[in-house]
Design an enzyme around this catalytic site. Structure first.
Site, PDB file in Angstrom:
ATOM      1  N   ASN A  46       0.824  -1.218   0.000  1.00  0.00           N
ATOM      2  CA  ASN A  46       0.000   0.000   0.000  1.00  0.00           C
ATOM      3  C   ASN A  46       0.861   1.273   0.000  1.00  0.00           C
ATOM      4  O   ASN A  46       0.330   2.366   0.065  1.00  0.00           O
ATOM      5  CB  ASN A  46      -0.989   0.020   1.180  1.00  0.00           C
ATOM      6  CG  ASN A  46      -0.293   0.116   2.530  1.00  0.00           C
ATOM      7  OD1 ASN A  46       0.925   0.189   2.614  1.00  0.00           O
ATOM      8  ND2 ASN A  46      -1.080   0.104   3.596  1.00  0.00           N
ATOM      9  N   ARG A  75      25.242  -4.457  18.664  1.00  0.00           N
ATOM     10  CA  ARG A  75      24.203  -5.111  17.858  1.00  0.00           C
ATOM     11  C   ARG A  75      24.837  -5.998  16.798  1.00  0.00           C
ATOM     12  O   ARG A  75      25.972  -5.787  16.396  1.00  0.00           O
ATOM     13  CB  ARG A  75      23.330  -4.063  17.137  1.00  0.00           C
ATOM     14  CG  ARG A  75      22.495  -3.186  18.055  1.00  0.00           C
ATOM     15  CD  ARG A  75      21.384  -3.966  18.744  1.00  0.00           C
ATOM     16  NE  ARG A  75      20.569  -3.113  19.589  1.00  0.00           N
ATOM     17  CZ  ARG A  75      20.823  -2.830  20.870  1.00  0.00           C
ATOM     18  NH1 ARG A  75      21.896  -3.328  21.460  1.00  0.00           N
ATOM     19  NH2 ARG A  75      20.006  -2.057  21.565  1.00  0.00           N
ATOM     20  N   TYR A 120       5.511  -3.225  19.318  1.00  0.00           N
ATOM     21  CA  TYR A 120       5.991  -3.742  18.027  1.00  0.00           C
ATOM     22  C   TYR A 120       6.473  -5.188  18.189  1.00  0.00           C
ATOM     23  O   TYR A 120       6.077  -6.080  17.431  1.00  0.00           O
ATOM     24  CB  TYR A 120       7.128  -2.856  17.491  1.00  0.00           C
ATOM     25  CG  TYR A 120       7.913  -3.503  16.387  1.00  0.00           C
ATOM     26  CD1 TYR A 120       7.353  -3.669  15.118  1.00  0.00           C
ATOM     27  CD2 TYR A 120       9.204  -3.989  16.595  1.00  0.00           C
ATOM     28  CE1 TYR A 120       8.067  -4.285  14.102  1.00  0.00           C
ATOM     29  CE2 TYR A 120       9.923  -4.608  15.591  1.00  0.00           C
ATOM     30  CZ  TYR A 120       9.355  -4.755  14.345  1.00  0.00           C
ATOM     31  OH  TYR A 120      10.051  -5.382  13.344  1.00  0.00           O
ATOM     32  N   SER A 160      11.506 -10.824  14.203  1.00  0.00           N
ATOM     33  CA  SER A 160      12.583  -9.942  14.641  1.00  0.00           C
ATOM     34  C   SER A 160      13.251 -10.501  15.889  1.00  0.00           C
ATOM     35  O   SER A 160      12.594 -11.143  16.731  1.00  0.00           O
ATOM     36  CB  SER A 160      11.971  -8.578  14.967  1.00  0.00           C
ATOM     37  OG  SER A 160      12.892  -7.778  15.644  1.00  0.00           O
ATOM     38  N   ALA A 161      14.520 -10.184  16.040  1.00  0.00           N
ATOM     39  CA  ALA A 161      15.248 -10.550  17.265  1.00  0.00           C
ATOM     40  C   ALA A 161      14.615  -9.913  18.489  1.00  0.00           C
ATOM     41  O   ALA A 161      14.860 -10.354  19.614  1.00  0.00           O
ATOM     42  CB  ALA A 161      16.696 -10.082  17.142  1.00  0.00           C
ATOM     43  N   PHE A 186      18.132  -9.815  12.705  1.00  0.00           N
ATOM     44  CA  PHE A 186      18.856  -8.987  13.667  1.00  0.00           C
ATOM     45  C   PHE A 186      18.868  -7.547  13.102  1.00  0.00           C
ATOM     46  O   PHE A 186      17.791  -7.057  12.781  1.00  0.00           O
ATOM     47  CB  PHE A 186      20.191  -9.652  14.022  1.00  0.00           C
ATOM     48  CG  PHE A 186      19.916 -10.766  15.020  1.00  0.00           C
ATOM     49  CD1 PHE A 186      19.173 -11.902  14.659  1.00  0.00           C
ATOM     50  CD2 PHE A 186      20.277 -10.637  16.336  1.00  0.00           C
ATOM     51  CE1 PHE A 186      18.819 -12.881  15.590  1.00  0.00           C
ATOM     52  CE2 PHE A 186      19.946 -11.615  17.283  1.00  0.00           C
ATOM     53  CZ  PHE A 186      19.215 -12.727  16.909  1.00  0.00           C
ATOM     54  N   ASN A 187      19.962  -6.844  12.976  1.00  0.00           N
ATOM     55  CA  ASN A 187      19.855  -5.432  12.568  1.00  0.00           C
ATOM     56  C   ASN A 187      20.223  -5.251  11.092  1.00  0.00           C
ATOM     57  O   ASN A 187      21.409  -5.155  10.764  1.00  0.00           O
ATOM     58  CB  ASN A 187      20.751  -4.561  13.454  1.00  0.00           C
ATOM     59  CG  ASN A 187      20.160  -4.371  14.844  1.00  0.00           C
ATOM     60  OD1 ASN A 187      19.797  -5.357  15.503  1.00  0.00           O
ATOM     61  ND2 ASN A 187      20.037  -3.147  15.281  1.00  0.00           N
ATOM     62  N   LYS A 247       5.034  -9.052  16.707  1.00  0.00           N
ATOM     63  CA  LYS A 247       5.798 -10.107  16.023  1.00  0.00           C
ATOM     64  C   LYS A 247       5.607 -11.444  16.740  1.00  0.00           C
ATOM     65  O   LYS A 247       5.422 -12.488  16.104  1.00  0.00           O
ATOM     66  CB  LYS A 247       7.290  -9.734  15.980  1.00  0.00           C
ATOM     67  CG  LYS A 247       7.590  -8.543  15.085  1.00  0.00           C
ATOM     68  CD  LYS A 247       7.305  -8.866  13.630  1.00  0.00           C
ATOM     69  CE  LYS A 247       7.500  -7.682  12.713  1.00  0.00           C
ATOM     70  NZ  LYS A 247       7.009  -7.920  11.346  1.00  0.00           N
TER      71      LYS A 247
END
Ligand code: NAD
Ligand code: UFG
Length: 341
Positions: free
Chosen positions: A34, A232, A150, A126-127, A179-180, A154
């Site tokens: 979208n 990280r 958030y 996500s981690a 991870f990042n 997940k």
């Protein structure tokens, strides 16, 4: 391989890089987006990089009818589900919007897939589902304790997938815990194009490097890490994209259903100050920084145990920190205003 894949959120940062890898691997691609956090221009660039065309459908994942139409018209045999909102801070301010978009959106998608008989899904987790580390590196069986809405969206979706599989083992689910993600495609044609004020380290570095921001705020230098700043596990977005292709190939080889989570990380942690030095080397520009108090909700440090992805999917990272920074800098230098102009 003449297999068709529907990619929700395919115009976004990770989605656009995954489209490139899928097209290069011979898949047909339909993007369903979208554009709430992306630009259609990203898809034009994907076509330029690959020399192949993809199909675009503008729609919202909470619209089951539109999803069913896209699944049917594309003839998709699998879905990669990137569509979601991802700003941790904003999720605390607008939790209902996050639960609606990320959780309800995934429910509608699963319903549409079931109706259309498409039972293979790769999900962007996500981690952040792990929360405060009880041990490091995080392996997939680390307990879950997300610390913000958030992260909870997940984990909720992961639970929905595990419950759906428990009731119907013909589903094939790969849950990928990123991870990042950083970096950009080596061509410099696609990359991260954050809307509004960025939250993450890399886009903020870029703003300092091009003079849009005076200096980088380093959030905390008193963590229990080698130099006191946050650590990280940064992963090049193209390595991450390749992980999605591997997950699809792994699921296609299976005779029956599956539901399995994989960490996708490099397995190495870098501190904020190590990142600053890498940014300086890549851009050739000094990056002034200022130590600030810790950012609320931040963890000291974490990195991935990605052994399962290596042994089961045959995936591992091949791009180092220098490449992550150099590719990011190339994208920024070639596209100072992102996809606009
Ligand atoms: P992004 O915002 O660049 O891409 C998300 C895409 O989804 C955008 O194109 C957006 O327009 C689209 N979208 C959002 N809601 C939609 C909806 N309701 N209907 C249709 N399209 C919609 O984000 P990204 O960094 O590419 O992340 C992709 C996925 O990976 C997200 O689910 C995110 O939560 C997850 N993830 C990202 C990171 C990260 O640091 N980038 C880390 C872990 C997990
Ligand atoms: N940091 C700074 N200054 C900044 C921005 C960040 O010092 O201006 C530090 C943070 O304190 C942290 C590190 O840089 O130590 C990385 O921060 P990011 O905001 O780039 O990334 P996060 O680890 O906070 O979170 C990101 C995504 C999440 C995702 C998570 C997965 O934003 O959506 O990675 O590991 F869930």
């Amino acid at each position: 391989m003449d297999e068709s894949i529907l990619i929700t959120g395919g115009a976004g940062y990770i989605g656009s890089h995954t489209c490139v890898e899928l097209l290069n691997a011979g898949f047909s691609v339909t993007v369903f987006d979208n554009y709430c956090n992306s630009k259609p221009e990203a898809l034009n660039r994907v076509e330029s990089i690959t020399g192949k065309s993809l199909t675009r459908v503008q729609g919202d994942v909470r619209d089951r009818v539109a999803l069913e139409a896209a699944l049917r018209s594309s003839g998709a045999s699998a879905v990669i589900h990137f569509a979601g909102l991802k700003a941790v801070g904003e999720s605390g301010e607008q939790p209902l919007r996050y639960y609606d978009n990320n959780v309800v959106g995934t429910l509608r998608l699963l319903e549409a897939m079931q109706t259309c008989g498409v039972k293979t899904l790769v999900f962007s987790s996500s981690a952040t589902v792990y929360g405060a580390p009880q041990f490091l590196p995080y392996s997939e069986d680390h307990p879950f304790a997300p610390t913000n809405p958030y992260g909870r969206t997940k984990l909720m979706v992961e639970d929905i997938l595990r419950d759906a599989f428990a009731s119907d083992d013909s589903w094939r689910f790969s849950i990928l815990r990123y991870f990042n993600p950083v970096g950009a495609h080596a061509s410099g044609l696609i990359g991260e194009d954050p809307q509004g004020v960025p939250n993450n380290l890399m886009p903020l570095w870029l703003q300092v490097a091009v003079g849009r921001r005076e200096c980088l705020n380093v959030f905390g230098d008193d963590y229990d890490t080698p130099d006191g700043t946050g650590v990280r596990d940064y992963i090049h977005v193209t390595d991450l994209a390749e992980g999605h292709v591997r997950a699809l190939q792994w699921m296609a080889q299976s005779d029956g259903g599956l539901c399995r989570a994989f960490n996708l990380g490099a397995g190495v942690g870098y501190s904020v100050l190590e990142m600053v030095r890498a940014f300086e080397a890549a851009s050739g520009k000094p990056i002034p920084y200022r130590i600030q108090p810790r950012r609320a909700g931040d963890l000291a440090g974490f990195h991935a145990n990605a052994d399962s992805a290596r042994s089961v999917l045959g995936w591992q990272v091949t791009r180092d920190l220098q490449t992550m920074c150099a590719d990011t800098w190339r994208w920024q230098s070639n596209n100072p205003s992102g996809y606009v102009g």
